[in-house]
Write a protein that holds these residues in place. Structure first.
Motif, mmCIF file in Angstrom:
data_model
loop_
_atom_site.group_PDB
_atom_site.id
_atom_site.type_symbol
_atom_site.label_atom_id
_atom_site.label_comp_id
_atom_site.label_asym_id
_atom_site.label_seq_id
_atom_site.Cartn_x
_atom_site.Cartn_y
_atom_site.Cartn_z
ATOM 1 N N ARG A 64 0.820 -1.210 0.000
ATOM 2 C CA ARG A 64 0.000 0.000 0.000
ATOM 3 C C ARG A 64 0.855 1.262 0.000
ATOM 4 N N VAL A 65 2.146 1.101 0.278
ATOM 5 C CA VAL A 65 3.057 2.239 0.417
ATOM 6 C C VAL A 65 3.941 2.322 -0.827
ATOM 7 N N GLU A 66 3.767 3.359 -1.621
ATOM 8 C CA GLU A 66 4.473 3.456 -2.901
ATOM 9 C C GLU A 66 5.983 3.418 -2.731
ATOM 10 N N ALA A 67 6.501 4.077 -1.705
ATOM 11 C CA ALA A 67 7.947 4.098 -1.496
ATOM 12 C C ALA A 67 8.481 2.695 -1.221
ATOM 13 N N ASP A 68 7.701 1.875 -0.529
ATOM 14 C CA ASP A 68 8.129 0.502 -0.245
ATOM 15 C C ASP A 68 8.194 -0.325 -1.527
ATOM 16 N N ILE A 92 -5.335 -9.387 1.132
ATOM 17 C CA ILE A 92 -6.017 -9.659 2.399
ATOM 18 C C ILE A 92 -7.495 -9.869 2.110
ATOM 19 N N VAL A 93 -8.157 -10.592 2.996
ATOM 20 C CA VAL A 93 -9.593 -10.783 2.867
ATOM 21 C C VAL A 93 -10.300 -9.732 3.716
ATOM 22 N N SER A 94 -11.499 -9.334 3.307
ATOM 23 C CA SER A 94 -12.234 -8.355 4.085
ATOM 24 C C SER A 94 -12.739 -8.974 5.388
ATOM 25 N N ARG A 95 -12.911 -8.156 6.384
ATOM 26 C CA ARG A 95 -13.354 -8.642 7.686
ATOM 27 C C ARG A 95 -14.708 -9.348 7.561
ATOM 28 N N LYS A 119 -8.762 -0.361 3.366
ATOM 29 C CA LYS A 119 -7.631 -1.268 3.595
ATOM 30 C C LYS A 119 -7.625 -2.402 2.574
ATOM 31 N N VAL A 120 -8.820 -2.961 2.310
ATOM 32 C CA VAL A 120 -8.925 -4.059 1.348
ATOM 33 C C VAL A 120 -8.609 -3.575 -0.067
ATOM 34 N N ILE A 121 -9.213 -2.461 -0.469
ATOM 35 C CA ILE A 121 -8.977 -1.931 -1.814
ATOM 36 C C ILE A 121 -7.520 -1.503 -1.976
ATOM 37 N N ASP A 122 -6.966 -0.858 -0.958
ATOM 38 C CA ASP A 122 -5.588 -0.376 -1.058
ATOM 39 C C ASP A 122 -4.592 -1.528 -1.160
#
Length: 296
Positions: A64-68, A92-95, A119-122
């Motif tokens: 999710r972190v572009e720099a990573d 990841i799976v959604s809650r 969080k899921v989409i990202d």
């Protein structure tokens, strides 16, 4: 060797399909960058690759972190001189995800938190976008290459309680098709695999949980008396063993290798066993239907 001399980045490489693919790609000659949000898992995968005689380095990062993600690509080029394969596998799976027997929290859709949606989409969709974005310059410099994403059977069929996850994976399918047109001129192929069965229970566990190393179905066999019984499996294809994570990793290998050298824009169901071929309403064989006149 199918990947002799190739360099691959595998996100989510610390467990499940990512770890299995890291080991398989390495055994086929690739040098691997194991990218994972869990540093200990990434290091453990690198150790396993080394034990089988391969070369790998770990990168602790979040898709999710572009720099990573950018750092992951830079690591591949710095350590191994190039990049041939970007496998955007992390997800990841959604809650409230299935199966609930693993302790997942059931949520009605109207109670689903907005922050969990992001969080899921990202992770599942934006993460693939960022992996592709930062892989392209290195792949172009190398004269081409391949981008692979992990989609899901949930992008084709509905599953209870995971509609945000399904939406993210359907987005992956669209992204793959679009990128195949945009990047083909650079000699870059873009494909995805969509697992149905043979995936790791770690997908539904806490990130700190031990890596299981077996599929749901293999774990099911381990917890019950007797061997695998294909007769009671819901999978239409009846074979004498349960589906394994390796079955999905081999499809990823196919998409990474020259065996699929003229495929792009494809979302390939893996370990499907005929499951997605079913109609919405299941009928038992030879069962008369009330609106059908058996006499003709």
């Amino acid at each position: 060797m199918k990947l002799d001399g190739k360099v691959a980045i595998i996100t989510g490489g610390g467990s499940g399909l990512g770890r299995e693919s890291s080991l398989l790609f390495s055994s086929e000659g690739a040098k691997v960058v194991v990218f994972d949000i869990n540093a200990d898992r990434a290091d453990a995968t690198v150790k396993l690759v080394a034990e089988q005689g391969g070369q790998a380095v770990a990168v602790h990062g979040d898709v999710r972190v572009e720099a990573d993600v950018k750092r992951g690509v830079e690591t591949a080029v710095a350590e191994f001189g190039k990049l041939d394969i970007m496998f955007a596998n992390a997800g990841i799976v959604s809650r409230g995800g299935v199966p609930s027997v693993l302790g997942g929290e059931h949520l009605d859709f109207q109670d689903f938190p907005e922050e969990d949606w992001h969080k899921v989409i990202d992770t599942n969709l934006t993460g693939v976008f960022l992996c592709a974005k930062h892989a392209v310059p290195a792949l172009r410099a190398n004269g081409g290459g391949t981008i692979i994403a992990t989609s899901s059977a949930a992008s084709f069929a509905a599953y209870h309680s995971i509609s945000p996850y399904s939406a993210s994976k359907a987005g992956v399918n669209g992204l793959v098709r679009g990128l195949s047109l945009d990047l083909g001129k650079y000699g870059i192929r873009v494909n995805a695999l969509a697992p149905t069965h043979g995936m790791s229970p770690n997908f539904l566990m806490d990130q700190g949980a031990d890596v299981v190393g077996q599929s749901y179905e293999q774990m099911q066999v381990a917890m019950q008396p007797g061997p695998w019984d294909p007769g009671v499996s819901p999978i239409p294809l009846k074979v004498g063993r349960p589906p394994a994570i390796t079955d999905n990793a081999k499809v990823a290998l196919f998409l990474a290798s020259d065996d699929s050298g003229y495929m792009s824009g494809v979302v390939l169901p893996s370990t499907d066993g005929g499951t997605l071929a079913r109609v919405a309403i299941q009928f038992e064989e030879d069962t008369p239907h009330p609106w059908y006149d058996q006499e003709g």
